[in-house]
Write an enzyme that holds these catalytic residues in place. Structure first.
Site: not given
Ligand code: ADP
Length: 434
Positions: A9, A94, A182, A209, A211-213, A242, A335, A381
């Site tokens: 990736n 990916r 995604h 989903h 995450g960052s996205g 974004r 999380n 993924e």
């Molecule tokens: P990517 O893989 O797209 O970079 P992730 O799925 O790892 O993104 O998600 C990143 C996000 O998850 C960030 O905003 C991070 O703060 C949040 N995050 C990760 N662990 C925790 C946690 N324990 N509590 C709150 N937010 C979390």
């Protein structure tokens, strides 16, 4: 030597990789996960084994000369040096965009690579980086099978109405339509729903989903019927940096009145907006949660994120004609108990009853009562890419001519030949587009 798959990736200055053993009938088995950061500058590598323990760490400072190519060669050499040895049998990539042509993983040859390059204008910030390792491996390991797995593919079967923008027909013909992203994450979640509760696999499920996205996807019997991301990965929910859905008029305002160039406007909406833009503090939910009690800007960014999830959730419930379950996944979804609680309280209208204790512990089911259920399910993924890579390799194996069968003229009743025919038909379909 253990046959292994390398799952890649690639970003502009990063390369995430995972190594899966591929000798087990039960499916690919993860051995290592690694990350190169700072490629093209001062690069850093860390590799962990299946238990999360660090097994290798290195810095590469070669005046910017350590890029994706050097990183890939390093991984390939590192695999060969491990005790027992690993034999690399394929690379799975990916790829963010498969356009309307690729609705399943595909083995990359020259024509496929050209077709994927033609899709760069649809995902200019991601597609070129995703394709770079393919070109490098074609050059350096020309016999290595390479398989492309797409973030868009899972949504390809959505009803046409869910994919259309109300724009002139000529624009739709050019490919201006909703694709959704995604998809590897949603495909994984769809593949494991029955393990949590068979009723989920047969029901109306919305996956968040986060995450960052971030995006939501509506699943009916495990198939995508609508999703919040559209033409680009900018649409739908606000994300780390974004903006999510935005009145298109804002873009004209940015160009005309704020005198921004298209690249500057794009950068602002992709990298300076979302949680970061609204809070002015961070794109990271953990950081925002840690200051939200005292910092109103952090609080407002989180509130907007949760509010927009609620709005989009309502829209997808309408598309599904109801909801049986909501699944939280990815970094925030898996999380952040506080985000889950806020979303579920806001969706009480749909019948969700939060189970505070289960949610705090992140146990799979986080609601109680007879209404729709909500669950925490970790996504994977990379495992989807490994599975897709193995499936394509197996198709190619099974579609090889079999002289003994041909010699007897027995074309009927052979499972192997039927599989080969299905595989050939599927590959033909991939190339006519859907
Ligand atoms: P990517 O893989 O797209 O970079 P992730 O799925 O790892 O993104 O998600 C990143 C996000 O998850 C960030 O905003 C991070 O703060 C949040 N995050 C990760 N662990 C925790 C946690 N324990 N509590 C709150 N937010 C979390």
């Amino acid at each position: 030597m253990t046959p292994v798959l390398l799952v890649l990736n690639a970003g502009s200055s990063s390369l995430k990789f995972q190594v899966f053993a591929s000798d087990d009938a039960a499916g690919p088995c993860r051995l290592f996960r690694g990350l190169f950061e700072g490629l093209g500058g001062s690069a850093h590598l860390i590799i962990r084994d299946g238990t999360g323990s660090v097994v290798a760490e290195a810095r590469f400072d070669r005046g910017g000369a350590f890029g994706h190519e050097e990183a890939l060669l390093h991984v390939s050499a590192w695999l060969g040096e491990q005790s027992g040895g690993f034999r690399l049998i394929a690379a799975g990539h990916r790829i963010v965009h498969g356009g309307t042509t690729y609705s399943e993983p595909v083995r990359v040859d020259t024509q496929v690579l050209e077709a994927l390059e033609r899709l760069v204008p649809l995902a200019p910030l991601h597609q070129p980086h995703n394709l770079e390792p393919i070109r490098i491996l074609q050059r350096r390991l020309p016999d290595l099978p390479q398989i492309a797995c797409f973030d868009t593919a899972f949504h390809a079967g959505q009803p046409e109405i869910a994919r259309l923008f109300a724009v002139p027909h000529a624009m739709i013909e050019r490919g201006v339509r909703r694709y959704g992203f995604h998809g590897l994450s949603y495909a994984y979640i769809a593949s494991v729903l029955a393990e949590y509760d068979p009723a989920l696999a047969a029901g109306r499920v919305i996956v968040a989903h986060l995450g960052s996205g971030a995006s939501l996807c509506a699943l009916n019997r495990g198939a995508s019927v609508a999703t919040t991301m559209g033409f680009s990965a900018l649409d739908g929910l606000p994300m780390g940096t974004r903006c999510g859905s935005l009145d298109a008029g804002v873009v004209f305002y940015m160009l005309r009145e704020m005198k921004l160039g298209p690249d500057e406007a794009e950068r602002m909406l992709y990298t300076q907006s979302g949680l970061l833009g609204v809070s002015g503090i961070s794109n990271d939910m953990r950081t925002l949660r840690s200051v939200a009690v005292t910092d109103p800007d952090a609080r407002r960014a989180i509130d907007l994120f949760v509010y927009r999830i609620g709005r989009e959730l309502g829209s997808l419930v309408a598309a599904l004609g109801g909801i049986d379950a909501l699944i939280f996944t990815a970094g925030i979804g898996e999380n952040d108990a506080a985000t889950r609680a806020e979303v579920l309280r806001g969706a009480a209208w749909a019948g969700f009853t939060l189970d505070e204790a289960a949610n705090a512990s992140g146990s799979p089911r986080v609601t109680r009562g007879s209404g729709p259920s909500a669950w925490v399910i970790p996504t994977d993924e990379e495992l989807m890419i490994a599975r897709g890579t193995r499936a394509v390799l197996a198709q190619h194996e099974s579609s090889r001519p079999r002289p003994t069968l041909r010699a007897t003229g027995d074309r009927h009743g052979s499972v192997e030949n039927e599989a080969a025919d299905r595989s050939r038909t599927r590959r033909r379909n991939l190339h006519v587009g859907r």
